[in-house]
Design an enzyme around this catalytic site. Structure first.
Site, mmCIF file in Angstrom:
data_model
loop_
_atom_site.group_PDB
_atom_site.id
_atom_site.type_symbol
_atom_site.label_atom_id
_atom_site.label_comp_id
_atom_site.label_asym_id
_atom_site.label_seq_id
_atom_site.Cartn_x
_atom_site.Cartn_y
_atom_site.Cartn_z
ATOM 1 C CE LYS A 81 -3.962 1.940 2.562
ATOM 2 N NZ LYS A 81 -4.868 1.753 3.722
ATOM 3 C CB SER A 156 -8.423 3.523 2.822
ATOM 4 O OG SER A 156 -7.532 2.871 3.699
ATOM 5 C CB SER A 180 -8.632 0.567 5.483
ATOM 6 O OG SER A 180 -9.333 1.768 5.406
HETATM 7 N N1 GLN Z 1 -13.338 3.883 6.228
HETATM 8 C C1 GLN Z 1 -12.759 4.276 7.469
HETATM 9 C C2 GLN Z 1 -12.431 5.749 7.443
HETATM 10 O O1 GLN Z 1 -12.676 6.353 6.463
HETATM 11 C C3 GLN Z 1 -11.556 3.450 7.793
HETATM 12 C C4 GLN Z 1 -10.315 3.846 7.102
HETATM 13 C C5 GLN Z 1 -9.158 2.959 7.428
HETATM 14 O O2 GLN Z 1 -9.312 1.890 8.027
HETATM 15 N N2 GLN Z 1 -7.977 3.412 7.056
HETATM 16 O O3 GLN Z 1 -11.952 6.288 8.375
#
Ligand code: GLN
Length: 472
Positions: A81, A156, A180
């Site tokens: 990532k 994400s 995410s």
């Molecule tokens: N979707 C969640 C957020 O927007 C989690 C993001 C993540 O786990 N990095 O905060």
């Protein structure tokens, strides 16, 4: 079977018996990236030259048996990532703020993966700064779902999930601050691990919300997930929150089965807010667990309903503090380069931490966090693990929620509580609805990864959803 479709386990076997070389395996992945990345947008950077150089070195080393034993990922192409600092390789966090940033060092976990002999094949797309649930917040354009390119792949860690689902690499890394890893894994028919908080070093990973961030990965099977975790888990003196517990062999109980294990179904996770078809799929899954000999027990986690509210106060508070360092002085590109979502979180977090509001919001959210931890502790007195859906909806169409942040945030309602409690979660495929993948998560007490792999493996062996591949 094409080489790029192999699992870690299969690729290791083939490399060991000299059926193919790491150069051939790496080329097969690069070929797949060349064919499909234009459409899917899974990678921000492809490190073709570096990958082929390391593959050649891996092939040289592989001639010595003891090196093959010692380096458990020798010659295996892995994608990272773009939040993982890589020495000499651009690391953007998918934000224009860092579009030209080249780190001076490798993140601790990148060093471990490289030391294990893996080939770094590229850096994957994601929501900028890991803020999002759909992959659409990237400043480098959205990643597409390989099962249907009109749909989001989940975020994400969008590109990391897609790169594994579409066989552009053998496995990939991600971060999970509120879901995410688990959410995109479930939208792509792959396995995602969010480890116990502190089990994997955060050193060198671009921080989102430091008390919630956990560093994990995507694989094609549960066994691969355990093999990969053998490499990444462990204490690191550069991250004071890492746990001192010794690293065990995470594959050790894979074949134990789940007869007699107590599996809890949290009733607050399976409500009328859940998509009907997703609910049916989940109910089928529960039946499979019962058929495998598990004892199914209904559990209540009463504070679940406050999870999203607590998360969307604590997380932006920490985000606002972590993003303060991108002021244009150290990294170039000032604050005007932040996208809308990062700005929204900086403003929210600055507000909830400001004097006069700190007690009303941040402190209250922290009190709720303690109650959520207690909910899970009470549950794990009664059951070995919990299973639940990952997301209340199926993958949605690109653009569908991007202008409605609250709607987007609500897709995290089933994942954020695990981050608030610091417990591990394993997300794995449970089937398809109208051609789109659905997943479940297995949650356990802190440091219960061996058990999660045991449970996940038993289910995976009984079902084989993972063998289905998207038609690209
Ligand atoms: N979707 C969640 C957020 O927007 C989690 C993001 C993540 O786990 N990095 O905060």
């Amino acid at each position: 079977m094409k080489l790029n479709e192999l699992t870690i386990k299969e690729a290791k076997g083939g490399l060991k018996s000299k059926k193919f070389s790491s150069v051939e395996l790496t080329k097969a992945c690069l070929e797949q990236i060349k064919k499909h990345n234009k459409d899917l947008n899974a990678f921000i950077t492809v490190t073709e030259k570096e990958a082929l150089d390391s593959a050649r070195k891996a092939d040289d080393l592989a001639s010595q048996d003891q090196v093959l034993e010692a380096k458990s990922l020798l010659g295996i192409p892995i994608a990272l990532k773009d939040l993982f600092s890589t020495k000499g390789i651009k690391t953007t966090a998918a934000s224009n703020v860092l579009k030209d940033y080249i780190p001076q060092y490798d993140a601790a976990v990148v060093k471990k993966i490289k030391d294990a002999g893996a080939i770094i094949i590229g850096k994957t797309n994601c929501d900028a700064w890991a803020h999002g649930s759909s992959g659409e917040n990237s400043d480098f354009g959205p990643t597409k779902n390989p099962w249907d390119k009109e749909y989001v792949p989940g975020g994400s860690s969008s590109g990391s999930a897609v790169s594994v689902a579409s066989d552009m690499c053998i496995a990939s890394t991600g971060t999970d601050t509120g879901g995410s890893i688990r959410l995109p894994a479930s939208f792509n028919n792959v396995v995602g691990l969010k480890p116990t908080y502190g089990r994997v070093s955060r050193y060198g990973i671009i921080a989102m919300a430091s008390s919630l961030d956990s560093i994990g990965h995507f694989t094609k099977t549960v066994e691969d997930s355990a093999l990969f975790f053998n490499v990444t888990a462990g204490q690191d003196k550069m991250d004071a929150t890492t746990l001192p517990n010794p690293v065990e062999d995470f594959t050790k109980d894979l074949n134990k089965g789940i007869k007699g294990l107590k599996i809890g179904i949290p009733k607050e996770f399976v409500t009328s807010d859940l998509d009907n078809e997703a609910k049916e799929k989940f109910e089928e899954t529960v039946k499979t667990f019962a058929n495998l000999g598990a004892e199914i027990i209904e559990i209540s986690l009463p504070y679940t309903e406050y999870g999203i509210a607590a998360y969307y106060i604590i997380q932006p508070s920490e985000v606002s503090s972590n993003l303060a360092r991108y002021d244009g002085i150290r990294y170039g590109n000032d604050r005007s380069y932040f996208g809308d979502e990062a700005k929204r979180r900086i403003m929210l977090g600055t507000f909830t931490l400001s004097s006069g509001y700190y007690d009303a919001y941040y402190k209250k959210a922290m009190a709720v966090r303690t109650l959520i931890i207690k909910d899970f502790n009470d549950a794990f007195q009664k059951v070995d693990a919990l299973i639940s859906p990952v997301c209340p909806t199926l993958p949605w169409k690109l653009g569908e929620k991007i202008n409605d942040p609250i709607k987007m945030y609500m897709s995290d309602v089933l994942t954020v509580t695990a981050n608030l409690a610091g417990i591990p979660g394993l997300s794995l495929p449970i089937g398809f609805i109208d051609g789109l993948p659905v997943g479940m998560q297995i949650l356990g007490p802190q440091l219960s990864e061996v058990k999660l792999f045991q449970i996940g493996y038993a289910y995976e062996q009984a079902t084989q959803w993972r063998k289905q591949k998207p038609a690209l």
